[in-house]
Design an enzyme around this catalytic site. Structure first.
Site, PDB file in Angstrom:
ATOM      1  N   LYS A 194       0.834  -1.203   0.000  1.00 45.87           N
ATOM      2  CA  LYS A 194       0.000   0.000   0.000  1.00 45.87           C
ATOM      3  C   LYS A 194       0.876   1.262   0.000  1.00 45.87           C
ATOM      4  O   LYS A 194       0.678   2.162  -0.808  1.00 45.87           O
ATOM      5  CB  LYS A 194      -0.930   0.035   1.234  1.00 45.87           C
ATOM      6  N   ARG A 221     -10.117   0.572   8.338  1.00 44.10           N
ATOM      7  CA  ARG A 221      -9.633  -0.751   8.719  1.00 44.10           C
ATOM      8  C   ARG A 221     -10.696  -1.568   9.431  1.00 44.10           C
ATOM      9  O   ARG A 221     -10.440  -2.710   9.810  1.00 44.10           O
ATOM     10  CB  ARG A 221      -8.463  -0.567   9.687  1.00 44.10           C
ATOM     11  N   ARG A 234      11.773  -5.188   5.210  1.00 49.33           N
ATOM     12  CA  ARG A 234      11.545  -3.775   4.886  1.00 49.33           C
ATOM     13  C   ARG A 234      12.437  -2.849   5.714  1.00 49.33           C
ATOM     14  O   ARG A 234      12.683  -3.066   6.886  1.00 49.33           O
ATOM     15  CB  ARG A 234      10.081  -3.432   5.181  1.00 49.33           C
ATOM     16  N   ARG A 269      10.938  -0.616  11.246  1.00 50.27           N
ATOM     17  CA  ARG A 269       9.810  -0.378  12.141  1.00 50.27           C
ATOM     18  C   ARG A 269       9.816  -1.367  13.302  1.00 50.27           C
ATOM     19  O   ARG A 269      10.120  -2.545  13.120  1.00 50.27           O
ATOM     20  CB  ARG A 269       8.492  -0.514  11.356  1.00 50.27           C
ATOM     21  N   ARG A 327      -0.748  -8.757  13.313  1.00 48.98           N
ATOM     22  CA  ARG A 327      -1.285  -7.765  12.367  1.00 48.98           C
ATOM     23  C   ARG A 327      -2.074  -8.459  11.261  1.00 48.98           C
ATOM     24  O   ARG A 327      -3.108  -7.969  10.821  1.00 48.98           O
ATOM     25  CB  ARG A 327      -0.139  -6.933  11.771  1.00 48.98           C
TER      26      ARG A 327
HETATM   27  P1  AP5 Z   1       4.788  -1.629   1.878  1.00 47.59           P
HETATM   28  O1  AP5 Z   1       4.420  -0.839   0.676  1.00 47.59           O
HETATM   29  O2  AP5 Z   1       5.571  -0.969   2.948  1.00 47.59           O
HETATM   30  O3  AP5 Z   1       3.500  -2.385   2.456  1.00 47.59           O
HETATM   31  P2  AP5 Z   1       2.202  -1.825   3.204  1.00 47.59           P
HETATM   32  O4  AP5 Z   1       1.020  -2.451   2.548  1.00 47.59           O
HETATM   33  O5  AP5 Z   1       2.249  -0.340   3.293  1.00 47.59           O
HETATM   34  O6  AP5 Z   1       2.400  -2.526   4.588  1.00 47.59           O
HETATM   35  P3  AP5 Z   1       2.352  -1.955   6.082  1.00 47.59           P
HETATM   36  O7  AP5 Z   1       3.103  -2.922   6.925  1.00 47.59           O
HETATM   37  O8  AP5 Z   1       2.762  -0.520   6.138  1.00 47.59           O
HETATM   38  O9  AP5 Z   1       0.821  -2.063   6.362  1.00 47.59           O
HETATM   39  P4  AP5 Z   1       0.142  -2.083   7.714  1.00 47.59           P
HETATM   40  O10 AP5 Z   1      -1.255  -1.951   7.269  1.00 47.59           O
HETATM   41  O11 AP5 Z   1       0.431  -3.243   8.570  1.00 47.59           O
HETATM   42  O12 AP5 Z   1       0.820  -0.866   8.521  1.00 47.59           O
HETATM   43  P5  AP5 Z   1       0.333   0.593   8.869  1.00 47.59           P
HETATM   44  O13 AP5 Z   1       1.513   1.453   8.925  1.00 47.59           O
HETATM   45  O14 AP5 Z   1      -0.826   0.975   8.027  1.00 47.59           O
HETATM   46  O15 AP5 Z   1       5.607  -2.920   1.351  1.00 47.59           O
HETATM   47  C1  AP5 Z   1       6.189  -3.840   2.263  1.00 47.59           C
HETATM   48  C2  AP5 Z   1       7.595  -4.239   1.772  1.00 47.59           C
HETATM   49  O16 AP5 Z   1       7.466  -5.023   0.591  1.00 47.59           O
HETATM   50  C3  AP5 Z   1       8.496  -3.050   1.427  1.00 47.59           C
HETATM   51  O17 AP5 Z   1       9.797  -3.327   1.853  1.00 47.59           O
HETATM   52  C4  AP5 Z   1       8.432  -2.968  -0.112  1.00 47.59           C
HETATM   53  O18 AP5 Z   1       9.664  -2.534  -0.649  1.00 47.59           O
HETATM   54  C5  AP5 Z   1       8.124  -4.405  -0.515  1.00 47.59           C
HETATM   55  N1  AP5 Z   1       7.215  -4.500  -1.647  1.00 47.59           N
HETATM   56  C6  AP5 Z   1       6.121  -3.721  -1.903  1.00 47.59           C
HETATM   57  N2  AP5 Z   1       5.486  -4.123  -3.015  1.00 47.59           N
HETATM   58  C7  AP5 Z   1       6.189  -5.206  -3.481  1.00 47.59           C
HETATM   59  C8  AP5 Z   1       6.035  -6.063  -4.628  1.00 47.59           C
HETATM   60  N3  AP5 Z   1       5.018  -5.905  -5.500  1.00 47.59           N
HETATM   61  N4  AP5 Z   1       6.928  -7.072  -4.775  1.00 47.59           N
HETATM   62  C9  AP5 Z   1       7.964  -7.227  -3.891  1.00 47.59           C
HETATM   63  N5  AP5 Z   1       8.168  -6.437  -2.815  1.00 47.59           N
HETATM   64  C10 AP5 Z   1       7.295  -5.437  -2.605  1.00 47.59           C
HETATM   65  O19 AP5 Z   1      -0.258   0.391  10.359  1.00 47.59           O
HETATM   66  C11 AP5 Z   1       0.603   0.090  11.434  1.00 47.59           C
HETATM   67  C12 AP5 Z   1      -0.220  -0.037  12.720  1.00 47.59           C
HETATM   68  O20 AP5 Z   1      -0.855   1.222  13.018  1.00 47.59           O
HETATM   69  C13 AP5 Z   1      -1.377  -1.038  12.698  1.00 47.59           C
HETATM   70  O21 AP5 Z   1      -0.926  -2.341  12.996  1.00 47.59           O
HETATM   71  C14 AP5 Z   1      -2.311  -0.462  13.781  1.00 47.59           C
HETATM   72  O22 AP5 Z   1      -1.841  -0.764  15.065  1.00 47.59           O
HETATM   73  C15 AP5 Z   1      -2.154   1.039  13.587  1.00 47.59           C
HETATM   74  N6  AP5 Z   1      -3.146   1.595  12.628  1.00 47.59           N
HETATM   75  C16 AP5 Z   1      -2.887   2.170  11.419  1.00 47.59           C
HETATM   76  N7  AP5 Z   1      -4.015   2.573  10.817  1.00 47.59           N
HETATM   77  C17 AP5 Z   1      -5.024   2.247  11.659  1.00 47.59           C
HETATM   78  C18 AP5 Z   1      -6.438   2.393  11.590  1.00 47.59           C
HETATM   79  N8  AP5 Z   1      -7.036   2.942  10.504  1.00 47.59           N
HETATM   80  N9  AP5 Z   1      -7.183   1.919  12.623  1.00 47.59           N
HETATM   81  C19 AP5 Z   1      -6.607   1.368  13.706  1.00 47.59           C
HETATM   82  N10 AP5 Z   1      -5.280   1.200  13.847  1.00 47.59           N
HETATM   83  C20 AP5 Z   1      -4.489   1.640  12.828  1.00 47.59           C
HETATM   84 MG    MG Z   2       2.485   1.046   4.870  1.00 48.81          MG
END
Ligand code: AP5
Ligand code: MG
Length: 216
Positions: free
Chosen positions: A13, A88, A127, A161, A172
């Protein structure tokens, strides 16, 4: 254009949102990044968020809804935004609809990024990002062009992270399965859900998303 990127942790994402920001001049609204900024501030809320995020659970709906509602009011969002990590839960999805309606806005597309669970752990544990500008990288899939130097800003410090360890990733993924995946039918019933294959390489996923947006 207002879009949601929806997918499990590690689906890509953030990676795709950054590309869309440049390609379409949209603003990335990542609730994860917003929360990490709150954690870094060391406030009382930051200390609470740190605990919740390191356990892999979700933060309370009311707080997240308020955070996005405030952010969407900012003038830079007028040219369109990419929601990354929000909504979410069903409550967040419903609140988003109400909030957009009140502001006279609408969603153009909800893009589901489908990735097999087995590859997500590898993507997340490999990552890292630039400590200066936040550009994202991966030990295997997206290395900087020059080893140890950020492609974007030339920075030489990188960070990982705190929630990117295998144990937290499992929690997660469970939170995604149980609380977030159930909102997919909600958008399907509105006729705006599109699915892309997130298993292909980063450039190919970007092309699939462009095709979806061209038809939106
Ligand atoms: P990346 O693009 O970083 O993946 P992502 O989908 O952004 O994954 P996240 O881990 O950031 O998602 P998340 O939803 O768990 O975390 P968030 O920060 O939102 O890609 C991952 C890796 O793969 C990278 O190294 C990239 O280079 C590689 N890659 C990407 N695409 C690729 C491809 N096609 N092929 C190969 N490699 C690839 O949330 C964190 C925490 O915050 C949550 O756990 C929760 O506690 C809290 N939180 C956030 N939002 C909310 C909400 N709305 N409600 C409640 N709690 C929330
Ligand atoms: Mg992300």
């Amino acid at each position: 254009m207002n879009i949601i990127l929806l997918g499990p942790p590690g689906a890509g994402k953030g990676t795709q949102a950054k590309r869309l920001e440049q390609r379409y001049r949209l603003v990335q609204l990542s609730t994860g990044d917003m929360l990490r900024a709150v954690v870094a501030s060391g406030s009382t809320l930051g200390r609470k968020a740190k605990k919740v995020m390191e356990s892999g659970q979700l933060m309370p709906d009311d707080l997240m809804i308020q955070m996005i509602s405030d952010r969407i009011e900012q003038p830079d969002c007028a040219r369109g935004f990419i929601l990354d990590g929000f909504p979410r839960t069903t409550a967040q999805a419903e609140a988003l609809d109400t909030m957009l309606k009140n502001k006279g806005l609408k969603l153009d597309s909800v893009i589901e990024m489908k990735v097999d669970p087995e590859v997500l752990v590898e993507r997340i544990t490999g990552r890292f990002s630039c400590a200066t500008c936040g550009a994202g990288y991966h030990d295997r899939f997206q290395r900087p062009k020059v080893e140890g130097v950020c492609d974007v800003c030339g920075g030489t410090e990188f960070s990982r992270r705190a929630d990117d360890n295998e144990e937290t990733v499992r929690a997660r993924l469970a939170a995604y399965r149980e609380q977030t995946a159930p909102i997919l039918p909600y958008y399907e019933s509105q006729g705006i859900l599109r699915t892309v294959d997130g298993m292909t390489d980063i450039d190919d996923v970007a092309r699939q998303i462009e095709t979806v947006l061209a038809a939106a």
